[in-house]
Every structure is written in structure tokens, then in C-alpha cells.
Design a protein around this motif. Structure first.
Motif, PDB file in Angstrom:
ATOM      1  N   ALA A 129     -24.487 -47.470-109.701  1.00 63.30           N
ATOM      2  CA  ALA A 129     -24.804 -48.243-110.906  1.00 63.30           C
ATOM      3  C   ALA A 129     -24.442 -47.447-112.148  1.00 63.30           C
ATOM      4  N   ALA A 130     -24.192 -48.162-113.223  1.00 63.44           N
ATOM      5  CA  ALA A 130     -23.987 -47.530-114.532  1.00 63.44           C
ATOM      6  C   ALA A 130     -24.627 -48.438-115.578  1.00 63.44           C
ATOM      7  N   VAL A 131     -25.175 -47.798-116.588  1.00 67.28           N
ATOM      8  CA  VAL A 131     -25.906 -48.542-117.629  1.00 67.28           C
ATOM      9  C   VAL A 131     -25.580 -47.918-118.976  1.00 67.28           C
ATOM     10  N   TYR A 132     -25.458 -48.727-120.014  1.00 67.08           N
ATOM     11  CA  TYR A 132     -25.557 -48.146-121.353  1.00 67.08           C
ATOM     12  C   TYR A 132     -26.452 -49.012-122.217  1.00 67.08           C
ATOM     13  N   VAL A 133     -27.056 -48.356-123.199  1.00 61.65           N
ATOM     14  CA  VAL A 133     -27.851 -49.077-124.186  1.00 61.65           C
ATOM     15  C   VAL A 133     -27.189 -48.813-125.525  1.00 61.65           C
ATOM     16  N   LEU A 134     -26.977 -49.862-126.278  1.00 64.90           N
ATOM     17  CA  LEU A 134     -26.341 -49.738-127.589  1.00 64.90           C
ATOM     18  C   LEU A 134     -27.385 -50.001-128.674  1.00 64.90           C
ATOM     19  N   SER A 181     -17.217 -41.434-116.427  1.00 67.10           N
ATOM     20  CA  SER A 181     -17.447 -42.097-115.132  1.00 67.10           C
ATOM     21  C   SER A 181     -18.252 -43.386-115.283  1.00 67.10           C
ATOM     22  N   PRO A 182     -19.405 -43.336-115.970  1.00 69.30           N
ATOM     23  CA  PRO A 182     -20.158 -44.602-116.080  1.00 69.30           C
ATOM     24  C   PRO A 182     -19.401 -45.695-116.829  1.00 69.30           C
ATOM     25  N   MET A 183     -18.695 -45.335-117.910  1.00 68.87           N
ATOM     26  CA  MET A 183     -17.968 -46.378-118.655  1.00 68.87           C
ATOM     27  C   MET A 183     -16.789 -46.895-117.820  1.00 68.87           C
ATOM     28  N   ALA A 184     -16.134 -46.008-117.060  1.00 68.56           N
ATOM     29  CA  ALA A 184     -15.025 -46.448-116.202  1.00 68.56           C
ATOM     30  C   ALA A 184     -15.540 -47.420-115.138  1.00 68.56           C
ATOM     31  N   PHE A 185     -16.734 -47.141-114.610  1.00 65.97           N
ATOM     32  CA  PHE A 185     -17.342 -48.023-113.604  1.00 65.97           C
ATOM     33  C   PHE A 185     -17.551 -49.422-114.194  1.00 65.97           C
ATOM     34  N   LEU A 186     -18.082 -49.463-115.411  1.00 65.82           N
ATOM     35  CA  LEU A 186     -18.352 -50.758-116.054  1.00 65.82           C
ATOM     36  C   LEU A 186     -17.053 -51.488-116.389  1.00 65.82           C
ATOM     37  N   ILE A 187     -16.091 -50.742-116.921  1.00 62.03           N
ATOM     38  CA  ILE A 187     -14.833 -51.387-117.320  1.00 62.03           C
ATOM     39  C   ILE A 187     -14.069 -51.887-116.078  1.00 62.03           C
ATOM     40  N   GLU A 188     -14.049 -51.105-115.006  1.00 60.48           N
ATOM     41  CA  GLU A 188     -13.381 -51.599-113.773  1.00 60.48           C
ATOM     42  C   GLU A 188     -14.098 -52.829-113.230  1.00 60.48           C
ATOM     43  N   GLN A 189     -15.416 -52.817-113.308  1.00 53.97           N
ATOM     44  CA  GLN A 189     -16.185 -53.977-112.842  1.00 53.97           C
ATOM     45  C   GLN A 189     -15.851 -55.237-113.647  1.00 53.97           C
ATOM     46  N   THR A 249     -27.035 -44.790-125.445  1.00 53.73           N
ATOM     47  CA  THR A 249     -27.432 -43.977-124.290  1.00 53.73           C
ATOM     48  C   THR A 249     -26.527 -44.397-123.127  1.00 53.73           C
ATOM     49  N   ILE A 250     -25.998 -43.412-122.386  1.00 58.32           N
ATOM     50  CA  ILE A 250     -25.128 -43.752-121.248  1.00 58.32           C
ATOM     51  C   ILE A 250     -25.728 -43.133-119.977  1.00 58.32           C
ATOM     52  N   VAL A 251     -25.776 -43.916-118.899  1.00 57.20           N
ATOM     53  CA  VAL A 251     -26.392 -43.425-117.663  1.00 57.20           C
ATOM     54  C   VAL A 251     -25.512 -43.745-116.450  1.00 57.20           C
ATOM     55  N   SER A 252     -25.379 -42.730-115.595  1.00 63.15           N
ATOM     56  CA  SER A 252     -24.594 -42.858-114.368  1.00 63.15           C
ATOM     57  C   SER A 252     -25.528 -42.605-113.182  1.00 63.15           C
ATOM     58  N   ILE A 253     -25.450 -43.444-112.152  1.00 62.47           N
ATOM     59  CA  ILE A 253     -26.419 -43.348-111.048  1.00 62.47           C
ATOM     60  C   ILE A 253     -25.711 -43.243-109.693  1.00 62.47           C
ATOM     61  N   PHE A 254     -26.083 -42.211-108.923  1.00 61.45           N
ATOM     62  CA  PHE A 254     -25.566 -42.022-107.561  1.00 61.45           C
ATOM     63  C   PHE A 254     -26.732 -42.115-106.579  1.00 61.45           C
ATOM     64  N   GLU A 255     -26.402 -42.522-105.356  1.00 58.19           N
ATOM     65  CA  GLU A 255     -27.418 -42.533-104.319  1.00 58.19           C
ATOM     66  C   GLU A 255     -27.598 -41.112-103.797  1.00 58.19           C
ATOM     67  N   GLY A 256     -28.797 -40.726-103.413  1.00 60.77           N
ATOM     68  CA  GLY A 256     -29.027 -39.413-102.797  1.00 60.77           C
ATOM     69  C   GLY A 256     -29.088 -38.293-103.817  1.00 60.77           C
ATOM     70  N   CYS A 257     -28.695 -37.064-103.357  1.00 56.14           N
ATOM     71  CA  CYS A 257     -28.918 -35.854-104.171  1.00 56.14           C
ATOM     72  C   CYS A 257     -27.728 -35.392-104.982  1.00 56.14           C
ATOM     73  N   ASP A 258     -26.542 -35.807-104.556  1.00 54.04           N
ATOM     74  CA  ASP A 258     -25.337 -35.184-105.081  1.00 54.04           C
ATOM     75  C   ASP A 258     -24.880 -35.822-106.396  1.00 54.04           C
ATOM     76  N   TYR A 317     -25.329 -53.414-117.888  1.00 56.32           N
ATOM     77  CA  TYR A 317     -25.423 -52.705-116.610  1.00 56.32           C
ATOM     78  C   TYR A 317     -24.485 -53.308-115.586  1.00 56.32           C
ATOM     79  N   SER A 318     -24.181 -52.492-114.576  1.00 55.14           N
ATOM     80  CA  SER A 318     -23.514 -53.014-113.389  1.00 55.14           C
ATOM     81  C   SER A 318     -24.037 -52.248-112.179  1.00 55.14           C
ATOM     82  N   VAL A 319     -24.251 -52.976-111.092  1.00 54.17           N
ATOM     83  CA  VAL A 319     -24.564 -52.323-109.818  1.00 54.17           C
ATOM     84  C   VAL A 319     -23.415 -52.605-108.849  1.00 54.17           C
TER      85      VAL A 319
END
Ligand code: F6P
Length: 323
Positions: free
Chosen positions: A148-153, A263-271, A129-138, A162-164
Motif C-alpha cells: 500500500a501507499a498513501v499520501y495526505v495533502l 517508491s510510494p508515489m511510483a506505486f500510486l502513479i502506476e496504479q 505526508t507520504i507513506v510506503s507500506i510493506f508486509e512483514g519486517c523488511d 491511497y492505493s492497496v
């Protein structure tokens, strides 16, 4: 049995919620990430025991939905819907954004792929499962704006990464179905010796073909599972490697979806100190125009990603300029 340290004493296992709190993650985001973790417990149960057949419906991409895709989507959506901290959500399995609350203050918008690689379940390979999280509505924002980005394997073991924006951390599901810390601050080497290449090789463009030849000359080993989550997890946990699903001669945008997968995986890999590119620009800088947009991707160790960009620039971009 509880894990013990060298002195034979029972080791204290830091759980996910406590880890988030110790990293000063605010209450709402902590709650959201823990709700995703809760949902994953029901998803793993469905994977282990559920119907492996088709649902009789197809998604926006014309792909046949499996009963498990539909179930995982329902589990996650319900959990997020009831979480009280979600403004908007969007699923890889749905055609449009699902509004949850008109009030965006202190809330998050979430894009997710409930069961990535689901066609691998019937042959008992790992999925996620892969999850991407933004603040607010957009939700239509460049990945760099993720908070934040999260995955469950779901493999032989179930793990959550996860990473925040404060490093990348791995948790394992224990016998009580709680996530406890396995590894903190995962980092990647600058260059690796494994590669996971998606897409048919005879459809590779000249730059990508030359890049693969170069990797092979260097003795880099092929390690492709066919599931994006296990392939990225392999790179993160081995601390090295590159995954790519490039632009193909007949598919200039590749296969993978920008918002739900890249996007979520790129966030984690850059982190973790790595990089992710579409062959020209960082994935995290791409402004999505549409929900279900795809992009080519080269993701993993920094030097390996830079080398891919170099081959593409020299053999595809420069050539097209000089005719
Ligand atoms: O997007 C779904 C997915 O199954 C990914 O998990 C995986 O990386 C990719 O597609 C595999 O695609 P292919 O079957 O073309 O190798």
C-alpha cells in the motif's frame, strides 16, 4: 451542510474505513491506514497553528529541521508505534530503522516522510505526508513489493490518496475531520500537457535538456509548486502530466529519496495507469541498498516517461558507448 444529489436528497458519504472494508482490505492493513489518517489530523493542526521556526537540529542530509518536521515525525511515529500492527518503521527525519515489534507475522513495515516540502509552510504553500507500506519486517525492498501507499495533502483542503493495489482513491477531510470518498479509480491519460521540472535547468544533462525542449515545442505548460505531494496530486487529479527531478550535472542521483518519496508515489502513479522511471528503469524495480538512497525520477503519463527515457538513451547512454 451535507452534499446533496440532483434530487436534493442527502448523499451518503463513504468514509475511509468503510471503503477499505468494501475493498476486502484485511483488518490490520485497514487499521494501519486509518491510523495514518488519524495522525494526519494532528499534523494538519500543527501546520495551521504551530511554530514555523527551526528546531535547532539537522537531519541526516545536513538539512536544518523545522520545528514542524520534528512534530509531524513525532505524531506519526507515536501513532504507528501504538498501532500494534507495525513491525519496523523508518522516517525520512531519522538516521535508522526503528524496530517496533520483533514479531512480523501479520504486521507491516512502514517508511514515511512526515512533512514533505516543509520549507513551503512559512509561505503558505501546500505540503504533504507520504507513506510506503510493506508486509512483514523488511523495509529495504523494491517498491513493487509495497502492499500500500498513501499520501495526505495539506492544501487549501486536506485530502488523502491511497492505493492497496486495487486502484487509486481520493478522500477529503470534512468538517467533522473525517475522510470521505471524493473520487474512486483515478486514471491518467497516456500523454499530458503539463510538466513539473525540479532541479536547476543549467545543470540539466544533454538528454534532459533536449527532452524539456521537446515538451516545450509541444506547448506543454510549466506547473511546478516546489512540493512533491501537491505536484504529484496535480498530475493524478488532472489525469495528466509529468513531474521530474532528474540527475543533474553535479548531482547524478538527483534529490528525491527512493524509499520515502519515490517508491510510494511510483506505486500510486502506476496504479493510475502511469509510469515512473529513473531514466532507465522503473522506479518500482530499483533495489534500495541504503535507507536514505536518492534517485532521479520521471513520473507521470506513460508516453511522457517513455519519451524521457528515449532522450536519455539516445543523447547520454549511446553517446557514452560510442565515446
Ligand atoms: O524533497 C523535498 C522537496 O521539497 C520536494 O517536496 C520537492 O519536490 C523538492 O524537494 C523541491 O526541490 P527544489 O527546492 O530543489 O526544487
Amino acid at each position: 451542510m451535507s452534499p446533496t444529489n440532483k434530487a436534493g436528497k442527502t448523499k451518503f458519504q463513504l468514509d475511509l474505513r468503510r471503503h477499505l472494508r468494501e475493498h476486502y482490505v484485511n483488518e490490520n492493513l485497514t487499521h494501519l491506514i486509518c491510523e495514518i489518517a488519524e495522525a494526519s489530523k494532528y499534523i494538519i493542526h500543527s501546520i495551521s497553528t504551530g511554530d514555523l521556526g527551526v528546531a535547532g537540529t539537522s537531519n541526516l542530509y545536513g538539512e536544518q529541521q523545522l520545528a514542524l518536521d520534528v512534530l509531524a515525525d513525532r505524531i506519526l511515529r507515536k501513532r504507528l508505534d501504538h498501532s500494534r500492527v507495525v513491525a519496523n518503521m523508518m522516517s525520512e527525519e531519522m538516521d535508522e530503522i526503528i524496530p517496533v515489534s520483533p514479531d512480523c507475522d501479520g504486521k507491516y513495515s512502514v517508511a514515511f516522510d512526515p512533512l514533505d516540502g516543509s520549507s513551503l509552510v512559512d509561505v503558505n504553500l501546500a505540503v504533504g505526508t507520504i507513506v510506503s507500506i510493506f508486509e512483514g519486517c523488511d523495509l529495504l525492498q523494491p517498491g513493487r513489493k509495497q502492499v500500500a501507499a498513501v499520501y495526505v495533502l495539506y492544501g487549501p483542503r486536506t485530502t488523502l490518496v491511497y492505493s492497496v493495489g486495487k486502484g487509486v482513491h481520493e478522500f477529503g477531510m470534512n468538517m467533522l475531520r473525517e475522510y470521505t470518498l471524493l473520487q474512486e479509480n483515478i486514471t491518467l491519460e497516456p500523454q499530458g500537457n503539463l510538466y513539473s521540472p525540479g532541479g536547476q535547468r543549467n545543470l540539466y544533462t544533454p538528454g534532459v535538456e533536449a527532452y524539456v525542449n521537446k515538451l516545450e515545442e509541444r506547448g506543454v505548460k510549466l506547473r511546478y509548486s516546489g512540493g512533491f505531494v501537491p505536484d504529484i496530486n496535480q498530475i493524478l487529479l488532472k489525469g495528466q502530466g509529468i513531474f521530474f527531478y532528474p540527475h543533474l550535472k553535479n548531482q547524478p542521483q538527483g534529490k528525491l529519496r527512493l524509499l520515502f518519496e519515490l517508491s510510494p508515489m511510483a506505486f500510486l502513479i502506476e496504479q493510475a495507469g502511469g509510469a515512473a522511471s529513473d531514466g532507465h528503469r522503473p522506479i518500482l524495480d530499483l533495489q534500495p541498498e541504503q535507507i536514505h538512497e536518492r534517485s532521479p525520477v520521471f513520473i507521470g503519463c506513460k508516453k511522457d516517461v517513455a519519451l524521457a527515457e528515449e532522450f536519455i538513451r539516445k543523447l547520454e547512454d549511446d553517446k557514452s558507448k560510442t565515446g
